[in-house]
Design an enzyme around this catalytic site. Structure first.
Site, PDB file in Angstrom:
ATOM      1  N   ILE A   1     -23.514  -3.655  25.210  1.00 53.41           N
ATOM      2  CA  ILE A   1     -22.260  -3.798  25.965  1.00 53.41           C
ATOM      3  C   ILE A   1     -22.188  -5.201  26.568  1.00 53.41           C
ATOM      4  O   ILE A   1     -23.128  -5.647  27.249  1.00 53.41           O
ATOM      5  CB  ILE A   1     -22.181  -2.720  27.064  1.00 53.41           C
ATOM      6  CG1 ILE A   1     -22.068  -1.343  26.401  1.00 53.41           C
ATOM      7  CG2 ILE A   1     -21.004  -2.969  28.003  1.00 53.41           C
ATOM      8  CD1 ILE A   1     -22.381  -0.198  27.302  1.00 53.41           C
TER       9      ILE A   1
ATOM     10  N   ASP B   1     -26.319  -1.266  29.349  1.00 55.15           N
ATOM     11  CA  ASP B   1     -27.306  -1.870  28.465  1.00 55.15           C
ATOM     12  C   ASP B   1     -26.654  -3.097  27.817  1.00 55.15           C
ATOM     13  O   ASP B   1     -25.768  -2.963  26.973  1.00 55.15           O
ATOM     14  CB  ASP B   1     -27.714  -0.817  27.411  1.00 55.15           C
ATOM     15  CG  ASP B   1     -28.818  -1.283  26.509  1.00 55.15           C
ATOM     16  OD1 ASP B   1     -28.983  -2.506  26.352  1.00 55.15           O
ATOM     17  OD2 ASP B   1     -29.520  -0.418  25.935  1.00 55.15           O
ATOM     18  N   HIS B   2     -27.118  -4.251  28.226  1.00 51.68           N
ATOM     19  CA  HIS B   2     -26.468  -5.492  27.787  1.00 51.68           C
ATOM     20  C   HIS B   2     -26.715  -5.786  26.300  1.00 51.68           C
ATOM     21  O   HIS B   2     -26.094  -6.674  25.726  1.00 51.68           O
ATOM     22  CB  HIS B   2     -26.971  -6.656  28.651  1.00 51.68           C
ATOM     23  CG  HIS B   2     -25.971  -7.758  28.813  1.00 51.68           C
ATOM     24  ND1 HIS B   2     -24.807  -7.847  28.077  1.00 51.68           N
ATOM     25  CD2 HIS B   2     -25.965  -8.841  29.642  1.00 51.68           C
ATOM     26  CE1 HIS B   2     -24.136  -8.928  28.443  1.00 51.68           C
ATOM     27  NE2 HIS B   2     -24.809  -9.548  29.391  1.00 51.68           N
ATOM     28  N   ARG B   3     -27.606  -5.028  25.677  1.00 49.67           N
ATOM     29  CA  ARG B   3     -27.829  -5.248  24.244  1.00 49.67           C
ATOM     30  C   ARG B   3     -26.607  -4.841  23.440  1.00 49.67           C
ATOM     31  O   ARG B   3     -26.331  -5.387  22.390  1.00 49.67           O
ATOM     32  CB  ARG B   3     -29.040  -4.430  23.764  1.00 49.67           C
ATOM     33  CG  ARG B   3     -30.362  -4.922  24.303  1.00 49.67           C
ATOM     34  CD  ARG B   3     -31.487  -4.015  23.894  1.00 49.67           C
ATOM     35  NE  ARG B   3     -31.318  -2.647  24.404  1.00 49.67           N
ATOM     36  CZ  ARG B   3     -32.192  -1.671  24.220  1.00 49.67           C
ATOM     37  NH1 ARG B   3     -33.289  -1.892  23.529  1.00 49.67           N
ATOM     38  NH2 ARG B   3     -31.971  -0.462  24.713  1.00 49.67           N
TER      39      ARG B   3
END
Ligand code: CAO
Length: 471
Positions: free
Chosen positions: A447, A443-445
């Protein structure tokens, strides 16, 4: 005359229900419209009235039993000359209909049968007066329809009607005029026939009316889905060939909803890496027997479980969840790892708890047992909960890499593909090495790419040299 009592069409898109009460028993004398059973469906509680006065000879169902539309649930010896709920306004309409559906009706005895099943319970207007179907006029029907529309607008409750007809939550449900073929079409494409405006004689509903209504819905009202977004309408696939619709299993529905939710709410990135597992494979063969003795299988997945649990301690953002309502990060001090299990019913993800506290052999034994119970549908609901991270190993099947979807509210998942022997440049020479492909979706939010690259590299290095775990 012996009369079979069948479950009529209960409501649009409802094919079955559960018997909640049985009011009569064999030998009882019943009068027409006397409730025989109470049924509960997804949508309503309904009473099934007796279609005629007579003596109950058999009750073929009991409380708690599932029944389907068309199923015979009772038999009644009808009193000679007694009024029967057999000819109805609607059947009169059928016989006199010239709306183009008639041919289909007369061609299909099955349809006629099912129509009769419906009709046995529909002879009444909503004011509670029984019709003399011979004398029914368009005006009568219009009045009944208008009354029903007016009634429907009122809050539910009120007096249940006295006359015959299926009673739904205490309210009458006159069926709109349509042939069984048309009703079936409406059912199949998910249209509530009560909402279709009929263009035929006496407002009879034709196939074209149902299709036009469906088109109208699709164009104006996108169907909201559990995941909270609208789906685009589908094309009419049958235009290009035969099609078949099949209800999704409960598991498939849950999977579809949760994956849609994850895919639409989590900005996904997948980091690919490879681990040289040549040594690890030797270790696995050597110690695999230990696991086997205890009924387990020391596979790559079991080893990865242990590695991941240690990695989550080192990279705590991978062991977190995010609360977007409060913009908070929830870090967890426990290490529960889920494993995606391929079952005949679809993908199920049981969770092994406290992986950090268990030995690799313990994990192998537990995973073998858990995966087998999952495939046999014996896993308990609580065993599917509380995971912090998931491993999805498709390597047993094949493939070089894939992009797994994060299992929300987790923030990362490790996809594992098939170990392949590859030439690797090592110490100035090409060596055949066993390479394990790893695909870490996150989850790029929460990580960043660099963190994911470090975590994936760390996993690969531990697999290459497990001793680094103890450094
Ligand atoms: N590379 C090469 N071989 C592999 C491998 C890999 N990455 N992973 C497993 N194998 C081998 C195993 O060693 C085993 O070989 P042997 O039969 O010769 O011993 C064989 O494949 C079968 O393994 P397994 O399935 O019994 O055990 P596992 O621990 O590897 O996997 C489980 C367990 C539950 C993960 C697996 O059975 C499964 O269901 N996988 C599918 C998961 C899935 O559908 N994921 C998709 C989710 S979408 O994101």
């Amino acid at each position: 005359m012996l009369r079979e009592v069948k479950i009529p069409e209960i409501s649009e898109n409802v094919d079955s229900g559960d018997v909640t009460k049985v009011f009569v028993k064999a030998g009882d004398t019943v009068s027409k419209d006397q409730p025989l059973l109470e049924l509960e469906t997804d949508k309503a509680v309904v009473e099934l009235p007796s279609p005629a006065s007579g003596k109950v000879t058999e009750i073929l169902v009991k409380g708690g039993e599932k029944v389907n539309v068309g199923q015979v649930v009772a038999k009644i010896e009808v009193v000679e000359g007694a009024e029967e709920d057999e000819t109805t306004t609607e059947s009169q309409v059928d016989e006199s209909s010239d709306d183009g559906d008639r041919e289909e009706v007369s061609d299909s005895s099955k349809d006629i049968e099912s129509e009769n099943e419906e009709l046995h319970f529909s002879e009444a207007d909503s004011s509670g007066n029984e019709h003399d179907s011979e004398k029914t006029t368009i005006e009568d029907e219009d009045k009944a329809t208008a009354q029903y529309v007016a009634d429907s607008a009122k809050p539910s409750g009120g007096e249940p009607r006295k006359s015959q007809g299926l009673i739904r939550n205490g309210r009458p449900r006159p069926l709109p005029p349509a042939s069984p073929t048309v009703r079936r079409l409406a059912r199949e494409i998910g249209v509530d026939i009560n909402e279709v405006r009929g263009s035929g004689p006496r407002a009879r509903i034709t196939k074209e009316d149902v299709k036009a209504h469906a088109k109208g819905i699709l164009l104006t009202k996108p169907v909201p889905e559990a995941a909270g977004f609208a789906h685009k309408p589908l094309p009419e696939f049958h235009k290009w060939g035969n099609v078949r619709r099949e209800k999704m299993s409960k598991i498939r529905q849950i999977t579809a909803d949760s994956l849609s939710y994850a895919w639409t709410t989590i900005p996904h990135v997948t980091q690919h890496d490879k681990a040289d597992v040549t040594q690890l494979e030797e270790f696995r063969k050597k110690y695999g027997k230990l696991a086997e003795k205890q009924g387990g299988k020391l596979t790559v997945t079991a080893i990865l479980m242990k590695v991941i649990a240690e990695g989550l301690k080192k990279f705590p953002q991978f062991n977190s969840s995010i609360d977007m309502r409060s913009y908070e990060i929830i870090y967890k001090d426990y290490y529960n790892v889920g494993v995606a299990v391929d079952t005949p019913l679809g993908l199920i993800v049981p969770v092994i708890r406290g992986v950090d506290k268990k030995s690799m052999i313990d994990i192998a034994v537990e995973m073998t047992e858990l995966a087998s119970r999952t495939r046999d549908r014996k896993v308990k609901p609580e065993e599917l909960e509380g995971g912090n991270f998931t491993i999805s190993n498709l390597g047993g099947i094949g493939g070089t890499s894939f992009t797994p979807i994060v299992y929300a509210p987790q923030v990362a998942i490790l996809g594992v593909s098939r170990t392949q022997v590859e030439p690797v440049w090592k110490d100035g020479t090409w060596e055949p090495r066993m390479m394990l492909p790893l695909s870490l979706s996150y989850d790029h939010r929460i990580i960043d790419g660099a963190d994911a690259a470090r975590f994936a590299r760390w996993i690969a290095e531990v697999l290459e040299n497990p001793l680094t775990l103890f450094l």
